[in-house]
Write a protein that holds these residues in place. Structure first.
Motif, PDB file in Angstrom:
ATOM      1  N   ALA A  70     -20.699  18.578  -4.989  1.00 42.14           N
ATOM      2  CA  ALA A  70     -19.742  18.604  -3.893  1.00 42.14           C
ATOM      3  C   ALA A  70     -18.582  19.740  -4.103  1.00 42.14           C
ATOM      4  O   ALA A  70     -18.183  20.285  -3.263  1.00 42.14           O
ATOM      5  N   GLY A  71     -18.204  19.583  -5.478  1.00 40.91           N
ATOM      6  CA  GLY A  71     -17.208  20.515  -5.841  1.00 40.91           C
ATOM      7  C   GLY A  71     -17.586  21.955  -5.578  1.00 40.91           C
ATOM      8  O   GLY A  71     -16.732  22.874  -5.097  1.00 40.91           O
ATOM      9  N   LYS A 140     -10.961  19.786  -5.414  1.00 41.26           N
ATOM     10  CA  LYS A 140     -10.453  19.018  -4.195  1.00 41.26           C
ATOM     11  C   LYS A 140      -9.143  18.869  -4.241  1.00 41.26           C
ATOM     12  O   LYS A 140      -8.322  19.311  -3.076  1.00 41.26           O
ATOM     13  N   ASN A 141      -8.321  18.423  -5.257  1.00 41.26           N
ATOM     14  CA  ASN A 141      -6.967  18.200  -5.363  1.00 41.26           C
ATOM     15  C   ASN A 141      -6.115  19.544  -5.323  1.00 41.26           C
ATOM     16  O   ASN A 141      -5.238  19.657  -4.583  1.00 41.26           O
ATOM     17  N   SER A 262     -14.290  23.669  12.980  1.00 40.58           N
ATOM     18  CA  SER A 262     -13.149  24.614  13.372  1.00 40.58           C
ATOM     19  C   SER A 262     -11.867  24.580  12.282  1.00 40.58           C
ATOM     20  O   SER A 262     -11.373  25.319  11.859  1.00 40.58           O
ATOM     21  N   THR A 263     -11.988  23.124  11.723  1.00 37.46           N
ATOM     22  CA  THR A 263     -10.927  22.978  10.794  1.00 37.46           C
ATOM     23  C   THR A 263     -11.521  22.477   9.490  1.00 37.46           C
ATOM     24  O   THR A 263     -12.412  21.567   9.649  1.00 37.46           O
ATOM     25  N   LEU A 264     -11.564  23.262   8.428  1.00 38.86           N
ATOM     26  CA  LEU A 264     -11.925  22.693   6.990  1.00 38.86           C
ATOM     27  C   LEU A 264     -10.739  22.106   6.358  1.00 38.86           C
ATOM     28  O   LEU A 264      -9.994  22.771   5.648  1.00 38.86           O
ATOM     29  N   THR A 265     -10.997  20.857   5.894  1.00 37.40           N
ATOM     30  CA  THR A 265     -10.112  20.181   4.888  1.00 37.40           C
ATOM     31  C   THR A 265     -11.071  19.868   3.871  1.00 37.40           C
ATOM     32  O   THR A 265     -12.216  19.386   4.039  1.00 37.40           O
ATOM     33  N   ASN A 270     -15.776  14.361   2.507  1.00 41.61           N
ATOM     34  CA  ASN A 270     -16.628  15.583   2.577  1.00 41.61           C
ATOM     35  C   ASN A 270     -17.019  16.142   1.392  1.00 41.61           C
ATOM     36  O   ASN A 270     -18.200  16.784   1.044  1.00 41.61           O
ATOM     37  N   PHE A 271     -16.051  16.291   0.551  1.00 40.33           N
ATOM     38  CA  PHE A 271     -16.383  17.017  -0.866  1.00 40.33           C
ATOM     39  C   PHE A 271     -15.925  16.055  -1.971  1.00 40.33           C
ATOM     40  O   PHE A 271     -15.886  16.510  -2.996  1.00 40.33           O
TER      41      PHE A 271
END
Ligand SMILES: Nc1ncnc2c1ncn2[C@@H]1O[C@H](COP(=O)(O)OP(=O)(O)OP(=O)(O)O)[C@@H](O)[C@H]1O
Ligand SMILES: [Mg+2]
Lengths: 357, 236
Positions: A70-71, A140-141, A262-265, A270-271
């Motif tokens: 996922a990373g 992610k962090n 539309s928005t990626l966080t 998710n990751f």
């Protein structure tokens, strides 16, 4: 057909199934027979299939456990979306824009795979699992405290201190990466067709790799490291090759994922670690070393929880029953024999046809 | 000049010194046996010579080239093959694929086929089972596969680590006759064996290893008569 090697025949079957699924899905969409819920899930299915293909190369062929795919997906997603935001005004052709974002995302994921691989792949043992696990969490962090903005007086970058950058959207300044708020207003460039094309390309790459001389070297290392070294295989080089390609494919999945939102966080769902484990579940259930299996498992296990949403409380129950039945179907001796018989009879039929013609 | 010259070799595993400064040599065309009790360091020596593990001091020279610091995969293409301890075959690959892996460093495609034919001649059983996954072969067959695979690289020198381990007396004989055959076609052999009697019977010279030191060396047939060797390794 007769002269084809068994493996290439198998690959053709996989391509065939995929093409068929694609055509059926497109017909259903065009004739209005697919619910919007299902339509919305097509791209995610492609995303998870891609990442599972990548992970299967690492786990099934190289024999190294990665708990951080996922990373790599995350790196691909953010680098891809960032590229698109940067070039949005300059390049108007959507396909071209997506292709550039894809290339950047894939290269960056590969690069991170390489960096993680340098220290770890030289070691014997399960260090890769530990390091990739940490990598997935760290990346992610980092993204959550990264601020990049396009301002009238140039690019501005800040770590943790987003308040230091002032963005006035009225004069055309904008955030590219806004800390935990991520990347906003990403153009919706992903679609089912692009997803399927990416899967085809990924399959083409991995099939060619595993059938090649390098692929045999990779499998030899998995089977027996010392023997591989004793026949003259450069262990580190081939481990690195498989791992980097694996990370790159996960990165491609990330790029596809990012352009579907539309928005990626970067969030734990998710990751995070859970996502890496979920992809690993797809790989294990689909069968180690079977790319087709990975796609099937990713598809079923992505569609099902959505389809079962109406059942609320029973959803996870059915999900677990399904997990167990898939496991049995893949590994129980009776099921394995049955599948062999079916495959044998299919092969017989096709080769008989070949003789008649 | 000897084909293989090992000088003052030391090997450490962490803080433990497994090989404490040994020297030996092997001339072209020779079979040299390395005998010693369990844990004496025989496998460690072979692994170090073939580059699987690094040495901490000393030098290894093969055909005039210093290979002390060269990694294992490059040494194979210089003409040294290593049959590791414990029948290490590629379990999920077929017999045929295992043999092809043996020729991994070779570029001469046409001649690889010829070598393959030869290997099948020495080991007809491997040809019968060429499509079988190597992991499902019997222990003896796996040992033959490991030997066949080493021959596929067309080596000048083969390092063999206990080729008779765990085999029935009949198979041990067969393995030794293959070793003899390899020798006859001009391959030099460094042989590590628990079966000291058979090893000394076939070797030209031998070294006795005790906890990381060489304590005795000389002609193999003289060793067969040596009282200490008789007592310690031949069980007489
Ligand atoms: N990877 C390792 N880490 C630590 N110590 C090791 C390692 N491998 C071997 N040793 C130690 O080094 C010494 C020599 O081992 P080696 O395997 O070379 O013996 P050997 O002569 O081949 O024995 P055998 O006849 O039982 O195969 C032993 O004391 C062993 O415990
Ligand atoms: Mg040993």
């Amino acid at each position: 057909m007769k002269n084809l090697k068994k493996s290439s025949k198998d690959h053709l079957i996989t391509y065939g199934i995929l093409l068929l699924v694609y055509i059926v899905a497109e017909i259903l969409i065009k004739t209005g027979n697919m619910s919007s819920l299902m339509q919305g899930i097509l791209v995610p299915v492609c995303v998870y299939s891609l990442v599972a293909i990548g992970l299967n190369l690492c786990v099934g062929y190289l024999g190294e456990l990665s708990l951080g795919h996922a990373g790599f997906m995350c790196v691909g997603a953010f680098c891809g979306a960032y590229t698109t935001k940067m070039l949005q005004g300059t390049i108007n052709n959507e396909i071209l824009l997506f292709t550039i974002a894809l290339v950047v995302g894939v290269i960056m994921a590969a690069l991170f795979g390489f960096l993680v691989g340098i220290p770890v792949l030289r070691l014997k043992g399960d260090y890769l699992a530990i390091v990739t696990l940490a990598f997935g969490e760290i990346i992610k962090n980092i993204i959550n405290v990264l601020y990049i903005a396009k301002c009238s007086d140039g690019m501005k970058v800040a770590i943790t201190d987003g308040g230091a950058i002032e963005v006035d959207e009225a004069i055309g300044e904008m955030w590219l990466v806004n800390g935990a708020k991520g990347i906003n207003r990403i153009p919706h460039l992903s679609n089912f067709t692009i997803g399927m094309i990416l899967i085809f390309v990924a399959l083409f790459v991995v099939f060619h790799l595993v059938d090649s001389r390098s692929g045999r070297a990779i499998m030899a290392i998995r089977d027996n490291r010392i023997a591989a070294e004793s026949v003259g295989i450069n262990i580190t080089k081939y481990k690195m090759m498989a791992f980097v390609i694996s990370a790159a494919i996960a990165g491609a999945g990330g790029v596809l994922y990012a352009h579907n939102l539309s928005t990626l966080t970067a969030t734990p769902t998710n990751f995070g670690y859970n996502m890496s484990i979920m992809i690993l579940v797809f790989v294990v259930l689909g069968g180690m070393g079977s790319f087709r299996g990975s796609i099937i498992a990713a598809t079923i296990l992505t569609i099902l929880p959505e389809g079962l949403r109406g059942l609320a409380d029973y959803r996870m129950l059915i999900y677990s029953v399904l997990l167990i039945s898939m496991m049995l179907f893949n590994w129980a001796p009776a099921a394995v024999n049955w599948k062999k018989k079916v495959m044998a009879s299919i092969n017989n039929k096709t080769s008989k046809k070949g003789q008649v013609e | 000049m000897a084909m293989l010259e090992v000088k003052d070799l030391k090997v450490n595993y962490g803080l433990i010194q497994a090989i404490k400064g040994i020297s030996f040599e092997l001339n072209e065309g020779e079979i040299v046996a390395l005998i010693g009790a369990n844990g004496a360091g025989k496998t460690t020596i072979l692994n170090t010579v073939s580059g699987v593990i690094p040495s901490s001091a000393g030098s290894i020279v093969f055909e005039g080239k210093d290979i002390t610091k060269i990694s294992g995969h490059k040494i194979v293409s210089m003409g040294m093959a290593h049959i590791p301890e414990g029948r290490r075959v590629f379990a999920n690959l077929s017999v045929y694929e295992n043999l092809k892996m043996g020729a991994y460093t070779r570029k001469d495609k046409a001649e690889i086929e010829a070598t393959l034919k030869q290997v099948y001649e020495y080991f007809p059983r491997l040809e019968e089972r060429k499509n079988q996954p190597a992991g499902t072969l019997s222990g003896g067959e796996q040992q033959m596969l490991a030997m066949g695979r080493a021959l596929m690289s067309k080596p000048k020198l083969i390092l063999m680590d206990e080729p008779s381990m765990g085999l029935s007396p009949l198979l041990v004989k067969e393995v030794f006759s293959i070793i003899k055959y390899c020798h006859e076609i001009g391959i030099s052999i460094l042989l590590v064996e628990q079966n000291a009697k058979m090893a000394l019977g076939i070797a030209d010279r031998a070294y006795v290893l005790e906890t990381g030191n060489i304590t005795l060396s000389g002609k193999a047939d003289a060793m067969l008569e040596n009282d200490e060797v008789k007592k310690a390794y031949l069980g007489v």
